[in-house]
Design a protein around this motif. Structure first.
Motif, mmCIF file in Angstrom:
data_model
loop_
_atom_site.group_PDB
_atom_site.id
_atom_site.type_symbol
_atom_site.label_atom_id
_atom_site.label_comp_id
_atom_site.label_asym_id
_atom_site.label_seq_id
_atom_site.Cartn_x
_atom_site.Cartn_y
_atom_site.Cartn_z
ATOM 1 N N PRO A 1 67.324 51.609 50.585
ATOM 2 C CA PRO A 1 67.711 51.640 52.041
ATOM 3 C C PRO A 1 67.126 50.617 52.664
ATOM 4 N N GLN A 2 67.732 50.341 53.863
ATOM 5 C CA GLN A 2 67.312 49.333 55.232
ATOM 6 C C GLN A 2 67.132 50.376 56.301
ATOM 7 N N SER A 3 65.844 50.199 56.674
ATOM 8 C CA SER A 3 65.393 51.251 57.704
ATOM 9 C C SER A 3 64.851 50.512 58.922
ATOM 10 N N PHE A 4 65.214 51.205 60.167
ATOM 11 C CA PHE A 4 64.825 50.660 61.457
ATOM 12 C C PHE A 4 64.440 51.819 62.454
ATOM 13 N N TRP A 5 64.138 51.565 63.436
ATOM 14 C CA TRP A 5 64.313 52.321 64.621
ATOM 15 C C TRP A 5 65.663 52.519 65.251
ATOM 16 N N LEU A 6 65.911 53.663 65.392
ATOM 17 C CA LEU A 6 67.521 53.744 65.578
ATOM 18 C C LEU A 6 68.092 53.020 66.813
ATOM 19 N N ASP A 7 67.414 53.306 67.820
ATOM 20 C CA ASP A 7 67.791 52.499 69.143
ATOM 21 C C ASP A 7 67.822 50.856 68.833
ATOM 22 N N ASP A 8 66.695 50.409 67.927
ATOM 23 C CA ASP A 8 66.821 48.896 67.577
ATOM 24 C C ASP A 8 68.182 48.434 66.927
ATOM 25 N N ILE A 9 68.383 49.105 66.014
ATOM 26 C CA ILE A 9 69.606 48.733 65.215
ATOM 27 C C ILE A 9 71.146 49.169 65.819
ATOM 28 N N LEU A 10 71.040 50.121 66.531
ATOM 29 C CA LEU A 10 72.284 50.583 67.341
ATOM 30 C C LEU A 10 72.456 49.562 68.436
ATOM 31 N N SER A 11 71.450 49.014 69.021
ATOM 32 C CA SER A 11 71.464 48.007 70.163
ATOM 33 C C SER A 11 71.956 46.712 69.457
ATOM 34 N N VAL A 12 71.785 46.403 68.267
ATOM 35 C CA VAL A 12 72.298 45.072 67.693
ATOM 36 C C VAL A 12 73.744 45.362 67.179
ATOM 37 N N HIS A 13 74.042 46.445 66.790
ATOM 38 C CA HIS A 13 75.290 46.770 66.345
ATOM 39 C C HIS A 13 76.425 46.776 67.587
ATOM 40 N N GLU A 14 75.896 47.092 68.683
ATOM 41 C CA GLU A 14 76.626 47.039 69.907
ATOM 42 C C GLU A 14 76.851 45.702 70.304
ATOM 43 N N ARG A 15 75.838 44.960 70.305
ATOM 44 C CA ARG A 15 75.991 43.206 70.702
ATOM 45 C C ARG A 15 76.849 42.604 69.923
ATOM 46 N N ALA A 16 76.848 42.875 68.324
ATOM 47 C CA ALA A 16 77.766 42.471 67.411
ATOM 48 C C ALA A 16 79.003 42.799 67.815
ATOM 49 N N LEU A 17 79.435 44.094 67.942
ATOM 50 C CA LEU A 17 80.654 44.287 68.203
ATOM 51 C C LEU A 17 81.205 43.681 69.474
ATOM 52 N N ALA A 18 80.542 43.228 70.553
ATOM 53 C CA ALA A 18 80.879 42.760 71.838
ATOM 54 C C ALA A 18 80.993 41.394 71.526
ATOM 55 N N ASP A 19 80.302 40.913 70.450
ATOM 56 C CA ASP A 19 80.542 39.411 70.256
ATOM 57 C C ASP A 19 81.723 39.302 69.134
ATOM 58 N N GLY A 20 82.399 40.335 68.742
ATOM 59 C CA GLY A 20 83.675 40.242 67.971
ATOM 60 C C GLY A 20 83.252 40.282 66.357
ATOM 61 N N VAL A 21 81.850 40.546 66.368
ATOM 62 C CA VAL A 21 81.390 40.658 64.647
ATOM 63 C C VAL A 21 81.632 42.012 64.321
ATOM 64 N N ASP A 22 82.374 42.385 63.031
ATOM 65 C CA ASP A 22 82.660 43.630 62.801
ATOM 66 C C ASP A 22 82.620 43.628 61.164
ATOM 67 N N ASN A 23 82.251 42.772 60.343
ATOM 68 C CA ASN A 23 82.127 42.866 59.014
ATOM 69 C C ASN A 23 80.998 41.999 58.354
ATOM 70 N N SER A 24 79.622 42.426 59.081
ATOM 71 C CA SER A 24 78.546 41.812 58.828
ATOM 72 C C SER A 24 78.098 42.399 57.210
ATOM 73 N N ILE A 25 77.602 41.758 56.397
ATOM 74 C CA ILE A 25 77.586 42.189 54.854
ATOM 75 C C ILE A 25 76.644 43.287 54.757
ATOM 76 N N ASP A 26 75.823 43.347 55.426
ATOM 77 C CA ASP A 26 74.764 44.332 55.447
ATOM 78 C C ASP A 26 73.728 44.538 56.681
ATOM 79 N N SER A 27 72.874 45.595 56.943
ATOM 80 C CA SER A 27 72.244 45.792 58.016
ATOM 81 C C SER A 27 71.306 44.632 58.579
#
Length: 245
Positions: A167-193
């Protein structure tokens, strides 16, 4: 709250299985994903599990959850078009499940069953102490970095090199905020967390895991897993256990 976020959205084209996704192939009379989920089910530090699954197989998975009495699985959601989007769907489900409580998420492949309960607990403790935990694999051979022409640019120290696993583990709010930034930047196929988190400047820390923590992707992986499980059974029979629990 500690939540396992399992993504099982792939169809397993490299496995060449004709009638079912690779996570539902059986070894020792259990689908691979059940072997994975049982580690989370039996770990006392894990409070809940959410799964992002191939949409057409959700009903089948729900039946397996009941059959194998996996009470910690609280949500099953449809996976996305990429691994990143599947994880994002799982994280959103985890956010709903946490209900405002601060939570740690352990993001894990449904087809990576050769982990241990101790590894899950070590991930949780590392996140509490340092903010992240990327499960590592020890490098047994020399790694080289090459350019597009095959010229060797760098030979990193083997002692300091690791293979990022799960597993790759994080505080939920931290990783969720990065996912949302990535999607806003048009990134949707990063290889892993860990790749996604690092690309947005987050600090990452590693936890060494068992060498046999492989992802079941090809037929060779399938037979390797079966051999390892056979060895574990034989270890119990003959009174020794050389492979980590």
């Amino acid at each position: 709250m500690n939540i396992g976020v399992i993504f099982a959205g792939g169809v397993g084209s490299r496995m060449h299985s004709k009638d079912r996704p690779k996570q539902f192939l059986e070894i020792h009379e259990k689908p691979i994903i059940i072997h994975t989920l049982e580690h989370f089910e039996h770990n006392p530090d894990i409070d809940a599990v959410v799964i992002a699954c191939v949409a057409e197989w959700i009903e089948h998975l729900e039946g397996l959850i009941k059959k194998f009495h996996l009470g910690k699985v609280k949500k099953i959601v449809a996976g996305g078009g990429t691994g990143q989007l599947s994880i994002y769907n799982g994280l959103r489900a985890a956010k709903e499940l946490a209900g405002g409580e601060r939570a740690i998420v352990l993001v894990h492949d449904g087809v990576r069953p050769l982990i241990s309960s101790r590894l899950l607990s070590e991930n949780i403790e590392c996140v509490k102490r340092r903010g992240s935990a990327i499960t590592a694999g020890i490098v047994k051979e020399t790694i080289v970095v090459v350019d597009n022409d095959g010229k060797v640019e760098q030979v990193p120290s083997r002692e300091k090199s690791r293979v990022a696993k799960a597993p790759q583990s994080f505080w939920l709010d931290d990783i969720l905020s990065v996912h949302e930034r990535a999607l806003a930047d048009g990134v949707d196929n990063s290889i892993d967390s860990c790749t996604l988190m690092k690309s947005y400047g987050r600090e990452l820390y590693m936890v060494d895991g068992p060498y046999e923590n492989i992802k079941i992707t090809t037929p060779d992986d399938y037979y390797t897993m079966r051999a390892i499980l056979d060895a574990k059974e034989n270890g119990q029979i003959y009174g020794f256990d050389e492979i980590s629990d």
